[in-house]
Write a protein that holds these residues in place. Structure first.
Motif, PDB file in Angstrom:
ATOM      1  N   GLY A  76       1.110  -1.230   0.335  1.00  0.00           N
ATOM      2  CA  GLY A  76      -0.202  -0.419   0.036  1.00  0.00           C
ATOM      3  C   GLY A  76       0.772   1.322   0.258  1.00  0.00           C
ATOM      4  N   ARG A  77       1.379   1.264   0.926  1.00  0.00           N
ATOM      5  CA  ARG A  77       2.701   2.552   0.907  1.00  0.00           C
ATOM      6  C   ARG A  77       3.301   2.643  -0.700  1.00  0.00           C
ATOM      7  NH1 ARG A  77       6.292   0.737   3.972  1.00  0.00           N
ATOM      8  NH2 ARG A  77       5.329   1.198   6.033  1.00  0.00           N
ATOM      9  N   THR A  78       4.034   1.672  -1.546  1.00  0.00           N
ATOM     10  CA  THR A  78       4.936   2.014  -2.225  1.00  0.00           C
ATOM     11  C   THR A  78       3.842   2.166  -3.753  1.00  0.00           C
ATOM     12  OG1 THR A  78       5.470  -0.423  -2.044  1.00  0.00           O
ATOM     13  CG2 THR A  78       5.761   0.515  -4.004  1.00  0.00           C
ATOM     14  N   LEU A  79       2.521   1.535  -3.357  1.00  0.00           N
ATOM     15  CA  LEU A  79       1.647   2.563  -4.438  1.00  0.00           C
ATOM     16  C   LEU A  79       1.156   3.545  -4.197  1.00  0.00           C
ATOM     17  CD1 LEU A  79      -1.512  -0.869  -4.471  1.00  0.00           C
ATOM     18  CD2 LEU A  79       0.526  -0.180  -6.401  1.00  0.00           C
ATOM     19  N   LEU A  80       0.698   3.965  -2.600  1.00  0.00           N
ATOM     20  CA  LEU A  80       0.693   5.454  -2.481  1.00  0.00           C
ATOM     21  C   LEU A  80       1.465   6.582  -3.012  1.00  0.00           C
ATOM     22  CD1 LEU A  80      -1.176   7.685  -1.170  1.00  0.00           C
ATOM     23  CD2 LEU A  80       0.202   7.253   0.668  1.00  0.00           C
ATOM     24  N   VAL A  81       3.139   6.034  -2.951  1.00  0.00           N
ATOM     25  CA  VAL A  81       4.109   6.794  -3.428  1.00  0.00           C
ATOM     26  C   VAL A  81       4.680   7.134  -4.394  1.00  0.00           C
ATOM     27  CG1 VAL A  81       6.805   7.044  -3.378  1.00  0.00           C
ATOM     28  CG2 VAL A  81       5.782   6.132  -0.966  1.00  0.00           C
ATOM     29  N   ALA A  82       4.292   6.294  -5.348  1.00  0.00           N
ATOM     30  CA  ALA A  82       3.967   5.895  -7.029  1.00  0.00           C
ATOM     31  C   ALA A  82       3.188   6.910  -7.049  1.00  0.00           C
ATOM     32  CB  ALA A  82       3.769   3.877  -7.647  1.00  0.00           C
ATOM     33  N   LEU A  83       1.989   6.793  -6.678  1.00  0.00           N
ATOM     34  CA  LEU A  83       0.690   7.910  -6.708  1.00  0.00           C
ATOM     35  C   LEU A  83       0.976   8.852  -6.546  1.00  0.00           C
ATOM     36  CD1 LEU A  83      -2.002   7.956  -8.043  1.00  0.00           C
ATOM     37  CD2 LEU A  83      -3.399   7.563  -5.668  1.00  0.00           C
ATOM     38  N   LEU A  84       1.817   9.370  -5.061  1.00  0.00           N
ATOM     39  CA  LEU A  84       1.789  10.697  -5.428  1.00  0.00           C
ATOM     40  C   LEU A  84       2.843  11.056  -6.001  1.00  0.00           C
ATOM     41  CD1 LEU A  84       2.090  10.538  -1.041  1.00  0.00           C
ATOM     42  CD2 LEU A  84       0.175  11.714  -2.527  1.00  0.00           C
ATOM     43  N   VAL A  85       3.926  10.808  -5.954  1.00  0.00           N
ATOM     44  CA  VAL A  85       4.399  11.488  -7.746  1.00  0.00           C
ATOM     45  C   VAL A  85       5.001  11.240  -8.491  1.00  0.00           C
ATOM     46  CG1 VAL A  85       7.219  10.861  -8.503  1.00  0.00           C
ATOM     47  CG2 VAL A  85       7.141   9.642  -5.906  1.00  0.00           C
ATOM     48  N   THR A  86       3.329  10.719  -9.389  1.00  0.00           N
ATOM     49  CA  THR A  86       2.943  10.589 -10.414  1.00  0.00           C
ATOM     50  C   THR A  86       2.088  12.272 -10.186  1.00  0.00           C
ATOM     51  OG1 THR A  86       2.339   8.823 -10.691  1.00  0.00           O
ATOM     52  CG2 THR A  86       1.402   9.953 -12.117  1.00  0.00           C
ATOM     53  N   VAL A  87       1.335  12.516  -9.055  1.00  0.00           N
ATOM     54  CA  VAL A  87       0.159  13.373  -8.980  1.00  0.00           C
ATOM     55  C   VAL A  87       1.442  14.747  -9.312  1.00  0.00           C
ATOM     56  CG1 VAL A  87      -1.499  14.652  -7.635  1.00  0.00           C
ATOM     57  CG2 VAL A  87      -2.085  12.150  -8.756  1.00  0.00           C
ATOM     58  N   ALA A  88       2.658  14.775  -8.297  1.00  0.00           N
ATOM     59  CA  ALA A  88       3.317  16.173  -8.010  1.00  0.00           C
ATOM     60  C   ALA A  88       4.006  16.285  -9.600  1.00  0.00           C
ATOM     61  CB  ALA A  88       4.256  15.543  -7.318  1.00  0.00           C
ATOM     62  N   GLY A  89       4.430  15.351 -10.446  1.00  0.00           N
ATOM     63  CA  GLY A  89       4.863  15.329 -12.079  1.00  0.00           C
ATOM     64  C   GLY A  89       4.180  16.057 -12.349  1.00  0.00           C
ATOM     65  N   LEU A  90       2.889  15.521 -12.540  1.00  0.00           N
ATOM     66  CA  LEU A  90       1.715  15.800 -13.570  1.00  0.00           C
ATOM     67  C   LEU A  90       1.946  17.702 -12.922  1.00  0.00           C
ATOM     68  CD1 LEU A  90      -1.026  12.874 -13.707  1.00  0.00           C
ATOM     69  CD2 LEU A  90       0.370  14.532 -15.722  1.00  0.00           C
ATOM     70  N   VAL A  91       1.446  18.379 -11.840  1.00  0.00           N
ATOM     71  CA  VAL A  91       1.025  19.869 -11.445  1.00  0.00           C
ATOM     72  C   VAL A  91       2.482  20.601 -12.107  1.00  0.00           C
ATOM     73  CG1 VAL A  91       1.137  21.496 -10.097  1.00  0.00           C
ATOM     74  CG2 VAL A  91       0.059  18.326  -9.114  1.00  0.00           C
ATOM     75  N   LEU A  92       3.628  19.874 -11.809  1.00  0.00           N
ATOM     76  CA  LEU A  92       4.927  20.386 -11.722  1.00  0.00           C
ATOM     77  C   LEU A  92       5.103  20.602 -13.464  1.00  0.00           C
ATOM     78  CD1 LEU A  92       7.102  20.098  -8.995  1.00  0.00           C
ATOM     79  CD2 LEU A  92       6.284  21.109  -9.349  1.00  0.00           C
ATOM     80  N   ALA A  93       5.051  19.757 -14.205  1.00  0.00           N
ATOM     81  CA  ALA A  93       5.578  19.263 -15.677  1.00  0.00           C
ATOM     82  C   ALA A  93       4.404  19.584 -16.866  1.00  0.00           C
ATOM     83  CB  ALA A  93       5.909  17.678 -15.589  1.00  0.00           C
ATOM     84  N   TYR A  94       3.102  19.695 -16.510  1.00  0.00           N
ATOM     85  CA  TYR A  94       2.274  20.159 -17.862  1.00  0.00           C
ATOM     86  C   TYR A  94       2.267  21.635 -17.954  1.00  0.00           C
ATOM     87  CZ  TYR A  94      -1.950  20.066 -20.167  1.00  0.00           C
ATOM     88  OH  TYR A  94      -2.488  20.844 -21.654  1.00  0.00           O
ATOM     89  N   PRO A  95       2.795  23.232 -16.754  1.00  0.00           N
ATOM     90  CA  PRO A  95       2.891  23.823 -17.431  1.00  0.00           C
ATOM     91  C   PRO A  95       4.317  24.170 -17.972  1.00  0.00           C
ATOM     92  CG  PRO A  95       3.263  23.414 -14.483  1.00  0.00           C
ATOM     93  CD  PRO A  95       2.029  22.387 -15.807  1.00  0.00           C
ATOM     94  N   TYR A  96       5.176  23.082 -17.665  1.00  0.00           N
ATOM     95  CA  TYR A  96       6.099  23.439 -17.806  1.00  0.00           C
ATOM     96  C   TYR A  96       6.943  23.511 -19.807  1.00  0.00           C
ATOM     97  CZ  TYR A  96      11.968  22.962 -17.804  1.00  0.00           C
ATOM     98  OH  TYR A  96      12.713  24.020 -18.033  1.00  0.00           O
ATOM     99  N   ALA A  97       6.446  22.211 -19.268  1.00  0.00           N
ATOM    100  CA  ALA A  97       6.313  21.011 -20.926  1.00  0.00           C
ATOM    101  C   ALA A  97       4.905  22.432 -22.054  1.00  0.00           C
ATOM    102  CB  ALA A  97       5.419  19.951 -21.135  1.00  0.00           C
TER     103      ALA A  97
END
Length: 300
Positions: A76-97
């Motif tokens: 569960g912790r692994t899936l949660l961390v992977a999800l948080l990393v994905t969401v944070a990456g989306l928030v940062l990467a979309y405006p940059y791209a």
């Protein structure tokens, strides 16, 4: 007696020109298929066999994944961390791209270079840099102290692992998005505005839906890579916040529990295939193409 000369007839294979081209293509793929079989498929089959035969035949190793409280918490912790990393990456990467598509050639080259810098830096060097920043008395603690938040400890926590993994995996989010966004005809936005839509409305109804294949490609790629991270959680995390890759390492290297470690590895593979399949169904082949562009030049 006059000599008889024979003219050799061309070799008849019974294949049409299209069939001969396919056969030639298969021959070119043969070395890659052999390497894939030897170095990927056979080891995967060995892991799958160990997971159902070690220490005894049966599905006990898979049953323990969902009945052992510790293993379930790690999953569960692994899936949660992977999800948080994905969401944070989306928030940062979309405006940059998106800004990369608006920038001129010179500024775009600089922005692409900034994205590619992590690829040119050692994984250990990046993680040790985060260790220096997050250690007790480091820059991060000093910043929080200036804000009046007191002594905030990050090193050895899941938060530190999430922050570092987001930074490491951010290029895998930016590049697929940019690859798709730069192919969108910006005249479509002007057409939407000419029909009465506001600039934001035109972006929301025209540009954003067309960019979803890149979003899905980046999100699925980052999520899958985050599931198997080992170095970052091992250096910045703690045994109490271990992720699945660390537990697999301990089981196979220290406890010699190849069956249990193999079952966890098979579970991660199933989750990976499910994520990639869902991404392809949601966005079509565009997401897979975007991910393939990054995987061809990326290095975790």
């Amino acid at each position: 007696m006059p000599a008889v000369t024979t003219v050799s007839a061309p070799l008849r294979t019974g294949l049409s020109p299209a069939g001969r081209r396919r056969a030639a293509g298969l021959l070119l793929l043969l070395p890659a298929l052999v390497a894939l079989t030897l170095f990927f498929l056979l080891p995967m089959l060995s892991i799958l066999l160990d997971s159902v035969t070690d220490p005894e035949p049966g599905l006990a190793n898979y049953v323990s994944l969902f009945t052992d409280g510790y293993t379930l918490r790690v999953l569960g912790r692994t899936l949660l961390v992977a999800l948080l990393v994905t969401v944070a990456g989306l928030v940062l990467a979309y405006p940059y791209a998106y800004l990369m598509t608006l920038a001129g050639p010179a500024l775009r080259a600089v922005m692409v270079t900034v994205v590619l810098v992590p690829f040119w830096t050692s994984m250990l060097a990046r993680n040790f840099a985060w260790m220096v920043l997050m250690q007790d008395g480091g820059v991060v603690q000093g910043f929080f102290r200036l804000l009046g938040l007191g002594e905030v400890t990050l090193l050895g926590t899941t938060t530190a692992v999430t922050i570092s993994m987001t930074q490491v995996l951010l290029p895998f989010m930016v590049l697929p998005m940019f690859s798709v966004m730069q192919q969108i005809d910006r005249r479509l936005l002007l057409a939407g505005q000419s029909l009465g839509a506001s600039p934001f409305g035109s972006f929301r109804k025209v540009f954003f839906p067309l960019s979803l294949p890149g979003v899905a490609a980046g999100a699925s790629l980052v999520f899958v890579l985050a599931l198997g991270f080992y170095v970052t959680p091992a250096l910045l995390g703690s045994p109490q916040s271990a992720l699945i890759a660390q537990v697999i390492s301990v089981r196979t290297r220290d406890l010699l529990d190849f069956g249990g470690g193999g079952a966890m590895g098979v579970f991660v593979l199933v989750v990976t295939l499910a994520v990639l399949g869902a991404s392809r169904r949601l966005t079509g082949p565009g997401a897979a193409v975007g991910a393939a562009h990054v995987m061809a030049g990326g290095d975790r």
